[in-house]
Each structure stands twice: as structure tokens, then as C-alpha cells.
Design an enzyme around this catalytic site. Structure first.
Site, PDB file in Angstrom:
ATOM      1  N   TRP A 186       0.851  -1.181   0.000  1.00  0.00           N
ATOM      2  CA  TRP A 186       0.000   0.000   0.000  1.00  0.00           C
ATOM      3  C   TRP A 186       0.887   1.231   0.000  1.00  0.00           C
ATOM      4  CZ3 TRP A 186      -3.170  -2.390   4.551  1.00  0.00           C
ATOM      5  CH2 TRP A 186      -4.271  -3.082   4.047  1.00  0.00           C
ATOM      6  N   ASP A 283       9.727  -3.200 -11.418  1.00  0.00           N
ATOM      7  CA  ASP A 283       8.483  -2.429 -11.464  1.00  0.00           C
ATOM      8  C   ASP A 283       8.159  -1.866 -12.839  1.00  0.00           C
ATOM      9  OD1 ASP A 283       6.195  -1.265 -10.222  1.00  0.00           O
ATOM     10  OD2 ASP A 283       7.352  -1.258  -8.358  1.00  0.00           O
TER      11      ASP A 283
HETATM   12  C1  LIG Z   1      -0.296  -3.944 -12.350  1.00  0.00           C
HETATM   13  C2  LIG Z   1      -0.423  -2.868 -11.333  1.00  0.00           C
HETATM   14  C3  LIG Z   1       0.198  -2.993 -10.114  1.00  0.00           C
HETATM   15  C4  LIG Z   1       0.078  -2.013  -9.143  1.00  0.00           C
HETATM   16  N1  LIG Z   1       0.710  -2.166  -7.946  1.00  0.00           N
HETATM   17  C5  LIG Z   1       0.550  -1.236  -6.990  1.00  0.00           C
HETATM   18  C6  LIG Z   1       1.169  -1.413  -5.724  1.00  0.00           C
HETATM   19  O1  LIG Z   1       1.849  -2.393  -5.487  1.00  0.00           O
HETATM   20  N2  LIG Z   1       0.958  -0.461  -4.785  1.00  0.00           N
HETATM   21  C7  LIG Z   1       0.196   0.649  -5.015  1.00  0.00           C
HETATM   22  O2  LIG Z   1       0.017   1.449  -4.109  1.00  0.00           O
HETATM   23  N3  LIG Z   1      -0.369   0.861  -6.226  1.00  0.00           N
HETATM   24  C8  LIG Z   1      -0.212  -0.065  -7.204  1.00  0.00           C
HETATM   25  N4  LIG Z   1      -0.805   0.111  -8.426  1.00  0.00           N
HETATM   26  C9  LIG Z   1      -1.552   1.348  -8.687  1.00  0.00           C
HETATM   27  C10 LIG Z   1      -2.927   1.314  -8.042  1.00  0.00           C
HETATM   28  O3  LIG Z   1      -3.635   0.164  -8.404  1.00  0.00           O
HETATM   29  C11 LIG Z   1      -3.712   2.545  -8.464  1.00  0.00           C
HETATM   30  O4  LIG Z   1      -3.004   3.690  -8.048  1.00  0.00           O
HETATM   31  C12 LIG Z   1      -5.127   2.565  -7.905  1.00  0.00           C
HETATM   32  O5  LIG Z   1      -5.855   3.613  -8.503  1.00  0.00           O
HETATM   33  C13 LIG Z   1      -5.123   2.762  -6.411  1.00  0.00           C
HETATM   34  O6  LIG Z   1      -6.449   2.785  -5.955  1.00  0.00           O
HETATM   35  P1  LIG Z   1      -6.846   3.541  -4.628  1.00  0.00           P
HETATM   36  O7  LIG Z   1      -6.874   4.994  -4.956  1.00  0.00           O
HETATM   37  O8  LIG Z   1      -8.202   2.985  -4.332  1.00  0.00           O
HETATM   38  O9  LIG Z   1      -5.843   3.217  -3.595  1.00  0.00           O
HETATM   39  C14 LIG Z   1      -0.681  -0.867  -9.410  1.00  0.00           C
HETATM   40  C15 LIG Z   1      -1.298  -0.724 -10.646  1.00  0.00           C
HETATM   41  C16 LIG Z   1      -1.190  -1.707 -11.603  1.00  0.00           C
HETATM   42  C17 LIG Z   1      -1.874  -1.546 -12.926  1.00  0.00           C
END
Ligand SMILES: Cc1cc2nc3c(=O)[nH]c(=O)nc-3n(C[C@H](O)[C@H](O)[C@H](O)COP(=O)(O)O)c2cc1C
Ligand SMILES: [Mn+2]
Length: 484
Positions: A186, A283
């Protein structure tokens, strides 16, 4: 009709020659990544690995890793159709008379049918395991050589805000530590982290329940990636996008709901007092993100279909699948950006900018300093706050044409005058920032400068041939045989 589930989408992709089955045994440790990486860069199909080494569960990658497949996933011919539907909702005016009201009904019905629907049973609970289960039974990928281990890469991580009870769905990678424990990546500005902090502020002695769903119909899978505003349920957005409600079923051991059509569901909790080193992980910037402390997810129950399919995505040097996700988000959110900031004509985030590094914005400039106002707007707009470099150009520059942008933007700037630096939150993955999560951002005002902006010269016209000459040459062009 929306896709029923992941396998329904896979069947339809297969019929359209957009899915390739791989029957040879392939190792989820590195090999699947290498194949997936080559396939996406060649514009290839989705891949179904039927015999991943060490597991009986098949793996899907590159599900929506092309604009064509992303369109299929969202059931549109072009992403602008989605933008159009959103615009027509945003444009809704108060009805003037009965006819207006009647005309509005379909739109309201469309909105009404977006809300998630709770159902009693779901395919994702065909098998329920509270005793004998192990994450190691699944073909979870180790993606790149220096990764800290295997990572779940495309989960829908579901939590509730401990104060408001509102649901959040986010896609956050999860490093597998052992049979029943994973990391929970997170990043500090994301909603999962906010829920964790809120719960922790009340008491450190306790747990927060978490459910993780893997593999669903494609739009629902994409919900976790959407940068919906805090407090907005991503499953509601998914329901709007797929034009059918997301069906949710109550978890077996935690007070959360998951998409009933999921392939695999992990139920469990994070301990509010526990942090553990997570990473490194290759990443989507094309570099490894380094080890850092993150919360820990304890799996207490796994539910799944009888014969589940495991959905994974690979991130790494661009272009990868996440570029197509980001591009879809860019198109879907453009009308929403334009509602608040109507000067915005178009935006583009080139793949090499890995989303947060570069956004090109064209605006219809109508007052001095307008370009800088737009930069500040973007830096205050949800996850667009991470944008490291914003280039603002005039409305007549095609932001999707990067060569045109380079040419015109470079011609339009007096660097010292036109660059704006700000300090603020930056993406956790930005390894160049002075501090983790904090650093500087740059805006480049590449619009034509006005006298009101202390520009003393006379801005020149762009060279264009006149229409009459073009037409007369067009008439003789073929006869000149100049084209090879
Ligand atoms: C493949 C992929 C992996 C991701 N991994 C992460 C991660 O490990 N940690 C993170 O904070 N966001 C990650 N993200 C980005 C979040 O999914 C994205 O910012 C999302 O909108 C967060 O939702 P929230 O605003 O409800 O927290 C990833 C996105 C993708 C497409
Ligand atoms: Mn959210």
C-alpha cells in the site's frame, strides 16, 4: 451483455484469435515473464499457460495488453465511446418539461443499474478452504531475476474505511512470504494505506480485515486500477462501465464482499502492529523498486472455483499491459478532467513516461497564465498529482503526435521563463526523488506567449501551404511519379 466472468472473456477472445494457449510446461519463475514480455512487445494475443511448472492451476497474462483487447474488454469499438457515455451523464441538465424528463430516464436507469448487487452464492465459493490451503499451490509468478520472491500482481484488494464503512478496491502487488502470508504494498497516498492508517490511529492492537479477489470479468478486474476519488466504490464504476451491476457475495470468514464471479479469493487480515520488508520488485518504471517496510497480509481462508484460472499481469520496461490500462484510464477520465477544467482539449501520457513521469496537455488558452493554472490543476487532481513533468501546449497541437509535440514545444519555450517547479508528493516508485514520496515536479508552459505574459516579441505564424496551391499540385501529383 457484459462478460459473465474471466473465462467467458477468454472464450470470446479465443474465438477472435486473441488468445493463445500454451501447452508446453513453462516455469512461473521468470519464464512466463519472458514469454509475456516478448508477446506484448510484438502486439501478440492474450496468453493462457495451461501447464505452469509446479501447479495445476493455469495462468493468464496479457489479458488486455493491446488497445484492441482493451476495447473488447470494455465492449466498445474505441475508448472514446466510454468517454462519450461519461460526458453525456456529466452534461445532464435539469429537465425543462415532461419531454426532457422522459428523455432523461434511460440515463438515470443506466446510472441506477450501476450499483453493485449482493447475491447469495457465487462461483468463487465452489471450494472453501479454512484448514488445508497454501498460496504455494498457485502458479504465482516471480517476474524478474532480482525480485524478492513471487508476487501476486493483479489482485483486487478490498477493504472498508474503518470510520465510514465505505469500500475501496485497489490493485496493489502482494509478495508471497510463505504458504499463508504476503506483503501488502500500500503506497502511502493510496486508499488501502489510508484505511490502514485510520484503523491504526484508533489502536495498534488489532486487525483490519482484507479480502483479495483474483480474476473476474475484465472490467471488474480493471476496477482496482481505476483512480476513483476516495470514498467512491470502484465496483460502482465497474458496474457503470460494463452496463451491468457487479454481483457481490459475502466472504466466508470476514465482513467484506467480493465479486461472485471471481476465480480465487483470499480472506484474511493485516495486523495493525506489523510491518515487514517488501521487495525488491521489477516495477513498471523499468527499474526495480527497492526493499521497504509494508504491512503484512495473513490469509485465513481461501475460496475458489473448482478449477480456477490464475490471472497475472507483468510490469517492467515499457510497453507492458499496464500501458494499455493507463491509456484507457486517460481516455475515461478526460471528460471528468474537462468538467472542472474546460480549457483542456486533450491529454497524452506516452508509454515511456510510465504514467507519472510525463503528461502532455493541450489547452484552449484564454487568459494570461492559463497554462500554469492547468499545471496546478493537474497537480491537485487525484493521482495526477504524481505527474513529474507536465508539458502544456496550445489547442492546435496534436498531443497524441509526440514528434509534433517535441517540435512545437521546443520552439515555444524560453526555458528560464517558461519552466515552473513545485515541491510536493511524488510517486513512491520515483527512485530519483530526493526523499521517498517527496520531491519536485516541473511544468513547461509551451503555449504561445502573450504580451500580457511579458512577451515583447511578435509570435510568428506556423508555415502552411495555401489550399489553392495544394489542390493544383494534388491534380498533377500522380503524373509526376515522385512516390516510390
Ligand atoms: C499492475 C499494477 C500494479 C500495481 N501495484 C501497486 C502497488 O503495489 N501499490 C500501489 O500502491 N499501487 C499499485 N498500483 C496502482 C494502483 O492500483 C492505483 O493507483 C489505484 O488507482 C489505487 O487505488 P486507490 O486509490 O483505491 O488506492 C498498481 C497498478 C497496476 C496496474
Ligand atoms: Mn479507491
Amino acid at each position: 451483455m457484459a462478460y459473465r466472468d474471466l473465462r467467458d472473456f477468454l472464450h470470446k477472445l479465443e474465438r477472435q484469435h486473441e488468445l493463445k494457449r500454451i501447452t508446453a510446461e513453462v516455469d512461473p519463475v521468470l519464464e512466463i515473464t519472458e514469454i509475456t514480455d516478448r508477446a506484448v512487445k510484438a502486439g501478440g494475443p492474450a496468453l493462457l499457460f495451461e501447464r505452469p511448472k509446479g501447479s495445476r492451476v493455469p495462468v493468464v497474462t496479457n489479458l488486455v495488453a493491446s488497445e484492441r483487447r482493451m476495447n473488447r474488454a470494455l465492449e466498445v469499438e474505441a475508448l472514446d465511446e466510454v468517454a462519450g457515455r461519461i460526458s453525456s451523464i456529466l452534461d445532464m441538465q435539469s429537465p425543462q418539461g415532461l419531454l426532457d424528463k422522459v428523455k432523461m430516464l434511460p440515463k438515470l436507469a443506466e446510472l441506477g443499474s450501476s450499483f453493485p448487487k449482493t447475491v447469495k452464492t457465487g462461483a468463487c465459493q465452489e471450494v472453501v478452504r479454512t484448514e488445508e490451503f497454501s498460496l504455494l499451490d498457485y502458479p504465482i509468478l516471480k517476474c524478474w531475476p532480482l525480485d524478492g520472491g513471487r508476487f501476486i500482481t493483479w489482485p483486487m484488494v478490498i477493504t472498508k474505511n474503518p470510520e465510514t464503512g465505505k469500500r475501496n478496491v485497489g490493485c496493489y502487488r502482494m509478495q508471497v512470504y510463505d504458504e499463508r502470508t504476503t506483503g501488502m504494498h500500500w503506497q502511502t497516498q493510496k486508499q488501502g494505506a489510508e484505511h490502514f492508517r485510520t484503523a491504526r490511529a484508533k489502536s495498534r492492537e488489532g486487525r483490519m480485515e482484507v479480502a483479495v479477489a483474483i480474476g473476474s470479468d475484465p472490467t471488474t478486474c480493471l476496477a482496482g486500477v481505476l483512480p476513483a476519488p476516495p470514498g467512491m466504490d470502484e465496483f460502482l464504476v465497474a458496474g457503470f462501465l460494463r452496463r451491468e451491476p457487479v454481483e457481490l457475495v459475502a466472504c466466508k470468514t470476514v465482513d467484506l464482499e467480493v465479486p461472485a464471479n471471481s476465480e480465487i479469493v483470499l480472506e484474511g487480515y493485516v495486523d495493525l502492529n506489523e510491518m515487514r520488508t517488501e521487495g525488491p520488485f521489477g516495477d513498471h518504471t523499468g527499474f526495480y523498486s527497492l526493499e521497504a517496510p509494508y504491512p503484512v497480509f495473513h490469509v485465513t481462508c481461501i475460496t475458489q472455483r473448482k478449477e480456477p484460472i490464475y490471472l497475472a499481469t507483468i510490469v517492467g520496461p515499457p510497453i507492458q499491459e499496464d500501458y494499455f490500462m493507463g491509456h484507457a484510464i486517460e481516455r475515461i477520465f478526460l471528460p471528468i478532467m474537462r468538467m472542472q477544467h474546460p480549457e483542456i482539449v486533450d491529454i497524452a501520457m506516452p508509454a515511456e513516461g510510465v504514467f507519472h513521469n510525463l503528461m502532455i496537455v493541450s489547452i484552449r488558452k484564454s487568459y494570461p497564465g492559463h497554462a500554469r493554472k492547468t499545471m496546478n490543476a493537474i497537480w491537485s487532481l487525484g493521482q495526477a498529482m504524481f505527474t513529474k513533468v507536465i508539458v502544456v501546449v496550445d489547442h492546435d497541437v496534436d498531443v497524441q503526435n509526440f514528434r509534433e509535440v517535441l517540435w512545437k514545444a521546443l520552439c515555444a519555450i524560453d526555458p528560464e521563463r517558461d519552466v515552473q517547479f513545485v515541491l510536493g508528493p511524488v510517486d513512491t516508485l520515483d527512485h530519483a526523488a530526493r526523499r521517498q514520496d517527496f520531491g519536485s515536479k516541473m511544468g513547461i508552459d509551451a503555449t504561445r506567449k502573450w504580451p500580457e505574459e511579458s512577451y515583447a516579441g511578435r509570435w510568428p505564424d506556423e508555415i502552411k501551404m495555401d489550399e489553392a496551391t495544394k489542390r493544383s499540385v494534388e491534380a498533377i501529383w500522380k503524373h509526376l511519379k515522385l512516390e516510390r
